[in-house]
Design an enzyme around this catalytic site. Structure first.
Site, mmCIF file in Angstrom:
data_model
loop_
_atom_site.group_PDB
_atom_site.id
_atom_site.type_symbol
_atom_site.label_atom_id
_atom_site.label_comp_id
_atom_site.label_asym_id
_atom_site.label_seq_id
_atom_site.Cartn_x
_atom_site.Cartn_y
_atom_site.Cartn_z
ATOM 1 N N GLU A 50 -53.273 9.458 39.589
ATOM 2 C CA GLU A 50 -52.804 10.761 40.043
ATOM 3 C C GLU A 50 -53.492 11.944 39.669
ATOM 4 O O GLU A 50 -54.056 12.693 40.693
ATOM 5 C CB GLU A 50 -51.406 11.012 40.024
ATOM 6 C CG GLU A 50 -50.655 10.007 40.829
ATOM 7 C CD GLU A 50 -50.197 8.801 39.936
ATOM 8 O OE1 GLU A 50 -50.547 8.665 38.895
ATOM 9 O OE2 GLU A 50 -49.246 8.081 40.544
ATOM 10 N N PHE A 74 -34.292 6.019 37.543
ATOM 11 C CA PHE A 74 -35.611 5.488 37.371
ATOM 12 C C PHE A 74 -36.608 6.396 38.128
ATOM 13 O O PHE A 74 -36.491 6.710 39.098
ATOM 14 C CB PHE A 74 -35.587 4.063 37.819
ATOM 15 C CG PHE A 74 -36.779 3.325 37.546
ATOM 16 C CD1 PHE A 74 -37.434 3.246 36.416
ATOM 17 C CD2 PHE A 74 -37.778 3.220 38.883
ATOM 18 C CE1 PHE A 74 -38.750 2.731 36.292
ATOM 19 C CE2 PHE A 74 -38.955 2.542 38.567
ATOM 20 C CZ PHE A 74 -39.412 2.451 37.519
ATOM 21 N N GLN A 75 -37.661 6.827 37.226
ATOM 22 C CA GLN A 75 -38.930 7.448 37.583
ATOM 23 C C GLN A 75 -38.309 8.827 38.132
ATOM 24 O O GLN A 75 -38.992 9.484 39.199
ATOM 25 C CB GLN A 75 -39.718 6.717 38.552
ATOM 26 C CG GLN A 75 -40.213 5.676 38.107
ATOM 27 C CD GLN A 75 -41.359 5.117 38.926
ATOM 28 O OE1 GLN A 75 -41.423 5.047 40.239
ATOM 29 N NE2 GLN A 75 -42.584 4.674 38.313
ATOM 30 N N MET A 121 -69.906 20.407 23.084
ATOM 31 C CA MET A 121 -69.543 21.679 22.928
ATOM 32 C C MET A 121 -68.569 21.778 21.874
ATOM 33 O O MET A 121 -68.627 22.593 21.085
ATOM 34 C CB MET A 121 -68.884 22.241 24.055
ATOM 35 C CG MET A 121 -68.242 23.570 24.042
ATOM 36 S SD MET A 121 -69.729 24.708 23.792
ATOM 37 C CE MET A 121 -70.145 25.137 25.558
HETATM 38 C C1 LIG Z 1 -58.649 17.836 29.061
HETATM 39 C C2 LIG Z 1 -59.570 18.583 28.003
HETATM 40 N N1 LIG Z 1 -59.261 18.257 26.674
HETATM 41 C C3 LIG Z 1 -59.892 18.826 25.854
HETATM 42 C C4 LIG Z 1 -60.987 19.951 25.836
HETATM 43 C C5 LIG Z 1 -61.869 20.542 24.932
HETATM 44 N N2 LIG Z 1 -63.256 20.316 25.108
HETATM 45 C C6 LIG Z 1 -63.956 21.156 25.857
HETATM 46 S S1 LIG Z 1 -65.560 20.689 25.940
HETATM 47 C C7 LIG Z 1 -65.247 19.455 25.329
HETATM 48 C C8 LIG Z 1 -66.386 18.330 25.126
HETATM 49 C C9 LIG Z 1 -66.966 17.923 26.219
HETATM 50 O O1 LIG Z 1 -67.641 16.615 26.108
HETATM 51 P P1 LIG Z 1 -68.734 16.066 27.244
HETATM 52 O O2 LIG Z 1 -68.187 15.887 28.202
HETATM 53 O O3 LIG Z 1 -69.571 14.977 26.278
HETATM 54 O O4 LIG Z 1 -69.697 17.532 27.328
HETATM 55 P P2 LIG Z 1 -70.827 18.177 26.404
HETATM 56 O O5 LIG Z 1 -70.245 19.199 25.859
HETATM 57 O O6 LIG Z 1 -71.348 17.025 25.248
HETATM 58 O O7 LIG Z 1 -71.922 18.307 27.375
HETATM 59 C C10 LIG Z 1 -64.134 19.091 24.815
HETATM 60 C C11 LIG Z 1 -63.292 18.266 24.036
HETATM 61 C C12 LIG Z 1 -61.103 20.157 27.516
HETATM 62 N N3 LIG Z 1 -61.792 21.031 27.706
HETATM 63 N N4 LIG Z 1 -60.413 19.383 28.426
#
Ligand SMILES: Cc1ncc(C[n+]2csc(CCOP(=O)(O)OP(=O)(O)O)c2C)c(N)n1
Ligand SMILES: [Mg+2]
Lengths: 570, 157
Positions: free
Chosen positions: A52, A114-115, A475
């Site tokens: 979803e 349920f649900q 990041m």
């Molecule tokens: C749902 C969610 N969980 C955690 C984060 C924290 N977060 C921000 S950027 C990132 C890393 C993203 O990794 P990737 O998709 O490999 O992108 P890159 O930075 O390597 O280009 C995380 C864990 C977030 N923004 N969203």
């Protein structure tokens, strides 16, 4: 027709048809099953997501690409809770969304059936408004109201929760009335006094900046903005949500300011004497510490949402209204005036030359995301829609892609939701089967919603996915390098698991891979030729690369970190 | 910072109190008092919200975003009549009975029930007068006290 009795479920489907909804996204389950039965005979296209959350982002992508309502349908309990992320995402980015959820039967509500989940309570802070329907007769009227609320004023998500017995209740179709809500009358036309005051400030300004965002795109005011900027020679910066509202490449466009904005855009605001802020909300990713933000500038702030005005920065001239009307009003009031901004524009252009966005792509070295992006843009269509994940790659796309049209840049700006890209791209492609839809994603993000690749291939949705595989939550790694002494706690993903090419193939898509500079062009050419099914390109990139410029959270926009050496300033 | 009183006209729909309360807590606003009740208009309720926030403008704007909120008026303290109701149960004994009842009635409270070891008073009035009654009866041992929240109406049109 008034003799005929219809079930609540039939009313739901008929109401969607009545509202000219052509495509919806969803996943069935017990409580919503009655609605899936009439859907089977309806001309409405239903796209079956694999989760979803995916269906919600698909509806968002559809809405953001078209500027029209996106519709998602889910069952009670876990179906509804799985929608909370896309609903919150849509709330943050002002995306018009209608979510219809099944609920347990009325008499079971409150019994931990349920649900059963308290969907209206759970989504109260995740929606612009929500409803629990208690009588099937209300369905057409409430769905029309829901669409009205979702698509007018500051757009946003609206959820309608319908108990199963109500879906089965037989009633007559009552033609919905024109929506008239006593507590909801968005102000569209700005107060002319405020427009006059704003115009007076603009005429006197020596260093004005148009600071514009998503509001321009929602209001479809890009042409008016173009006229305002070019006629009176006012430089423009576009926020992350506003990319494409004003064309990159125009000599007045200085692109994105803020945390990872370019030096000139960020600095232009700091040096400006007048910020003309339209359809923006002074987000912390733009302002850094607001105490130090645009200290020399007076502020005109126009927004359709009065609560945004003065929330972060008290403006000299507050204007409540729709961006299109505000800008049209400003153009009229400025007619004939000759702003003396040439020196200012020259100063900014010199700055842009002195502090360009840069990267080094070595001939034999690992691929750099900015290089790959620039190569891809050369090969792709002008009106291609780019859909990003969240992370380093997102910032690089915003920096290096040239956006020349509105609604061609879809991303999760406010909530920063990883996993948004792939399903949102599916939504965009469902709206525009013949346009190039490019899901440019990170490896971490991709892994959050990659099951939707199956949706794309089974529904013949030929999106093009590029996974920037840096083997990392890049990041996060960047922050750990800068702020946590290279202690890479839980940010490594590995480069080789999963095997993205094999994964794509197993899900019915074509899988391709690029590793070296010499691969880039030919692999992208191949990718862009495939239009009968989704294609995924794994692009292996440098894990050590960092996004610059950077203004650390809570810092001052006067101190822009331009490169790794500059980190010593911290 | 002095008190600010908001008079909020809402649609009498299920969940409207939850929406208002959720908005207030979501935005981290503190409130001193909130009272809800029906009005003379069919389908409309009134909430009286008392806050000390400097950010009262933000509270107003955020509440105004709620679809079921129809109108918010900030009452001018100079031209506002305020009232609150209180029910208070206090311990008494043979020695204190007379003095407790006398003190309470001099403060404007009405005794609604008197037993051998307790008395219940009701009082309607300005919140500070209710505070006074509470302080006055505290030494005798308050068993339970309930206040209804402050309501207010502007005197001039
Ligand atoms: C749902 C969610 N969980 C955690 C984060 C924290 N977060 C921000 S950027 C990132 C890393 C993203 O990794 P990737 O998709 O490999 O992108 P890159 O930075 O390597 O280009 C995380 C864990 C977030 N923004 N969203
Ligand atoms: Mg990554």
């Amino acid at each position: 027709m008034s003799e005929e009795k219809l079930s609540g479920a039939e009313l739901v489907v008929r109401s969607l048809e009545y509202m000219n909804i052509s495509t919806i996204f969803g996943l069935p389950g017990g409580a919503i099953l009655p609605a899936y039965d009439p859907l089977y005979d309806s001309p409405i296209r239903h796209i079956l997501a694999r989760h979803e959350q995916g269906s919600g982002h698909m509806a968002e992508g559809y809405a953001q690409a078209t500027g029209e309502l996106g519709v998602v349908i889910a069952t009670s309990g876990p179906g509804a809770t799985n929608l909370i992320t896309p609903l919150t995402n849509a709330l943050m980015d002002s995306t018009p969304l209608l979510a219809i959820t099944g609920q347990v039967a009325s008499e079971a509500i409150g019994n931990d059936a349920f649900q059963e989940a308290y969907t209206v309570g759970l989504t109260m802070a995740a929606t612009k408004h929500n409803y629990l329907i208690t009588n099937a007769e209300e369905i057409p009227q409430i769905l029309l109201e829901a669409r009205h609320i979702a698509t007018t004023g500051r757009p946003g998500p609206v959820l309608v929760d319908i108990p199963k017995d109500i879906l089965n209740q037989k009633v007559e179709w009552i033609e919905p009335k024109l929506v008239d809500l006593p507590g909801y009358k968005p102000t569209l036309e700005p107060n002319p006094k405020m427009i006059n005051q704003a115009a007076d400030l603009i005429k006197k300004a020596e260093k004005p900046i148009l600071y514009v965002g998503g509001g321009i795109i929602h209001s479809k005011a890009n042409e008016e903005l173009f006229e305002l900027a070019t006629k009176f020679q006012i430089p423009v910066v576009t926020t992350l949500m506003g990319r494409g509202a004003f064309p990159d490449g125009n000599e007045l466009c200085f692109e994105m300011p803020g945390m990872h904005g370019n030096y000139t855009a960020t600095t232009s605001i700091q040096k400006s004497d007048l910020l003309i802020a339209i359809g923006v909300r002074f987000d912390d990713r733009v302002t850094a510490n607001p105490k130090f933000f645009a200290q020399n500038a007076k502020v005109i702030h126009a927004d359709i949402d009065p609560a945004e005005i003065g929330k972060i920065r008290e403006p000299e001239v507050p204007i409540v209204g729709d961006a299109k009307s505000v800008i049209t009003g400003l153009i009229e009031r400025l007619e004939g005036s000759d702003l003396k901004t040439t020196d200012w524009i020259n100063e900014l252009n010199q700055m842009k030359k002195d502090y360009p966005l840069s990267y080094i792509q070595e001939e034999k070295g690992p691929l750099k995301v900015p290089f790959v992006l620039e190569e891809l843009q050369k090969l792709s269509d002008e009106d291609a829609i780019v859909v990003s994940g969240v992370g380093q790659h997102q910032m690089w796309i915003s920096q290096h892609w040239n956006f020349t049209q509105p609604n061609t840049w879809l991303n999760s700006g406010g909530l920063g939701t990883m996993g948004y890209s792939l399903p949102a791209a599916i939504g965009a492609q469902a709206a525009y089967p013949d346009r190039q839809i490019l899901a440019l994603d990170g490896d971490g993000c991709f892994q959050m919603t990659c099951q939707e690749l199956i949706t794309a291939s089974t529904e013949n949705i030929p999106i093009k996915i590029v996974v920037f595989n840096n083997g990392n939550h890049g990041m996060v790694r960047q922050w750990q390098k800068i702020f946590y002494k290279n202690r890479f706690s839980a940010s490594e993903l590995t480069h080789h698991t999963p095997d993205y090419v094999a994964l794509a193939e197993s899900m019915g898509a074509t899988g391709l891979r690029m590793i070296e500079k010499s691969d880039v062009k030919k692999v992208f050419e191949k990718m862009l030729e495939i239009n009968d099914k989704p294609v995924l390109v794994e692009c292996i990139v440098d894990p050590e690369d960092m996004v610059f410029p950077m203004v650390p959270a809570g810092g001052s926009n006067d101190v822009v970190i331009l490169n790794e050496d500059d980190l010593k300033k911290l | 910072m002095s008190e600010r009183i908001l008079s909020v006209l809402v649609e009498d729909k299920p969940g409207v109190l939850a929406r208002v309360a959720s908005t207030i807590s979501r935005r981290g606003f503190n409130i001193n008092s909130l009272a809800v009740g029906p009005t003379n208009i069919q389908g409309r309720s009134k909430m009286t919200i008392v806050t000390e926030l400097e950010s009262v403008e933000q509270v107003k704007k955020q509440l105004n975003k709620l679809i079921n909120v129809i109108k918010i008026v900030e009452l001018d303290p100079e031209n506002t009549i305020e009232s609150e109701v209180l029910l208070l149960k206090v311990s008494i004994n043979k020695d204190t009975q007379t003095s407790v009842i006398e003190k309470a009635s001099l403060s404007g409270a009405k005794s609604v029930d008197v037993g051998s070891d307790y008395a219940v008073f009701e009082m309607t009035g300005a919140s500070k007068d209710l505070d006074k009654l509470e302080n006055l009866l505290k030494p005798f041992g308050i068993i339970e006290m309930i206040r209804g929240g402050r309501i207010a109406i502007q005197t001039k049109l």
